[in-house]
Design a protein around this motif. Structure first.
Motif, PDB file in Angstrom:
ATOM      1  N   GLN A  66       0.818  -1.207   0.000  1.00  0.00           N
ATOM      2  CA  GLN A  66       0.000   0.000   0.000  1.00  0.00           C
ATOM      3  C   GLN A  66       0.857   1.265   0.000  1.00  0.00           C
ATOM      4  O   GLN A  66       0.510   2.254  -0.630  1.00  0.00           O
ATOM      5  N   ILE A  73      -4.202  -2.205  -8.038  1.00  0.00           N
ATOM      6  CA  ILE A  73      -5.409  -2.941  -7.663  1.00  0.00           C
ATOM      7  C   ILE A  73      -5.010  -4.406  -7.512  1.00  0.00           C
ATOM      8  O   ILE A  73      -4.397  -4.980  -8.421  1.00  0.00           O
ATOM      9  N   LYS A 124     -10.341   0.088 -14.141  1.00  0.00           N
ATOM     10  CA  LYS A 124     -11.208   0.262 -12.962  1.00  0.00           C
ATOM     11  C   LYS A 124     -12.517  -0.506 -13.046  1.00  0.00           C
ATOM     12  O   LYS A 124     -13.355  -0.393 -12.145  1.00  0.00           O
ATOM     13  N   THR A 128     -13.215  -2.411  -6.349  1.00  0.00           N
ATOM     14  CA  THR A 128     -13.903  -2.243  -5.076  1.00  0.00           C
ATOM     15  C   THR A 128     -12.853  -2.071  -3.986  1.00  0.00           C
ATOM     16  O   THR A 128     -11.652  -2.096  -4.256  1.00  0.00           O
ATOM     17  N   ASN A 129     -13.317  -1.883  -2.769  1.00  0.00           N
ATOM     18  CA  ASN A 129     -12.423  -1.763  -1.604  1.00  0.00           C
ATOM     19  C   ASN A 129     -12.772  -2.846  -0.608  1.00  0.00           C
ATOM     20  O   ASN A 129     -13.933  -3.215  -0.461  1.00  0.00           O
ATOM     21  N   ASP A 130     -11.756  -3.357   0.065  1.00  0.00           N
ATOM     22  CA  ASP A 130     -11.981  -4.385   1.072  1.00  0.00           C
ATOM     23  C   ASP A 130     -10.866  -4.300   2.104  1.00  0.00           C
ATOM     24  O   ASP A 130      -9.862  -3.599   1.896  1.00  0.00           O
ATOM     25  N   ARG A 136      -7.108  -1.321   4.413  1.00  0.00           N
ATOM     26  CA  ARG A 136      -8.071  -1.131   3.338  1.00  0.00           C
ATOM     27  C   ARG A 136      -7.332  -1.131   2.004  1.00  0.00           C
ATOM     28  O   ARG A 136      -6.381  -0.382   1.813  1.00  0.00           O
ATOM     29  N   VAL A 137      -7.768  -2.013   1.110  1.00  0.00           N
ATOM     30  CA  VAL A 137      -7.073  -2.190  -0.171  1.00  0.00           C
ATOM     31  C   VAL A 137      -8.021  -1.986  -1.337  1.00  0.00           C
ATOM     32  O   VAL A 137      -9.246  -2.113  -1.208  1.00  0.00           O
ATOM     33  N   ARG A 138      -7.434  -1.659  -2.483  1.00  0.00           N
ATOM     34  CA  ARG A 138      -8.168  -1.633  -3.750  1.00  0.00           C
ATOM     35  C   ARG A 138      -8.034  -3.031  -4.355  1.00  0.00           C
ATOM     36  O   ARG A 138      -6.917  -3.529  -4.502  1.00  0.00           O
TER      37      ARG A 138
END
Length: 200
Positions: A66, A73, A124, A128-130, A136-138
């Motif tokens: 990160q 992503i 893209k 999403t994000n998780d 928190r990651v893409r």
């Protein structure tokens, strides 16, 4: 000689990693950085990026990813493992990035990364994000992930591919309408019908 306790605090506030520019702001320049590296206090992990290692635990790999690559992503095997579609821990972090990104930025020894260069108009789709290990990651959603697997299935490990496909088919949270929407975007409609349709 400078005392490095303040610098340690600055590293801590930044997840254990600083850029050269951050070190300069803290009044640490070439000779200071060289001294810290020789002492084993910091370690160069990529051009212009340094990790605080003295008497501390390393940041987790995902924290490093990160920090080093905030624009990427998570995709392919990394995402498959995250969603529980495969149980084999990936040996590299699989990262999707704009195809015009500088390739040299991914030439690092640790953590091991495998970039996928994607055209900007597709990059893209399904983003999403998780949370991964509290970070928190893409990451791509499951339907984009399955489209990517179908697109690259001849280059994937056959066992991993089959496990991923079967896991998606069994997943009660799957979204077939979304999968078909993405399949149309990536021109994979026939492939989806042939490889997944018979199971649905």
């Amino acid at each position: 000689m400078k005392t490095d306790s303040k610098l340690k605090e600055i590293f801590a506030l930044n997840g254990g990693i600083l850029k050269t520019a951050d070190l300069h702001k803290a009044n640490y320049y070439y000779n200071d950085i060289k001294r810290l590296m020789e002492q084993g206090t910091i370690e160069k992990i990529r051009y212009g990026y340094y990790l605080w290692v003295s008497d501390e635990e390393y940041p987790s790999e995902i924290q490093m990813i990160q920090k080093l690559f905030p624009d990427v992503i998570l995709c392919m095997n990394t995402a498959l493992f995250h969603y529980g579609y495969i149980d084999r821990v990936p040996t590299e972090w699989h990262l999707s990035v704009d195809k015009d990104s500088t390739k040299s930025r991914f030439r690092i020894e640790y953590p091991a990364v495998k970039p996928y260069y994607i055209a900007l108009n597709y990059l893209k789709v399904g983003l999403t994000n998780d949370l991964m290990d509290g970070v928190r990651v893409r990451i791509y959603n499951k339907e984009r992930l399955i489209c990517d697997c179908l697109k690259r299935h001849t280059r994937m490990d056959r066992e991993l591919f089959n496990k991923a496909l079967q896991a998606y088919i069994r997943d009660p949270g799957k979204d077939i309408a979304r999968l078909m929407k993405y399949a149309k975007i990536f021109r994979l409609e026939k492939t989806v019908r042939n490889m997944i349709g018979v199971w649905l």
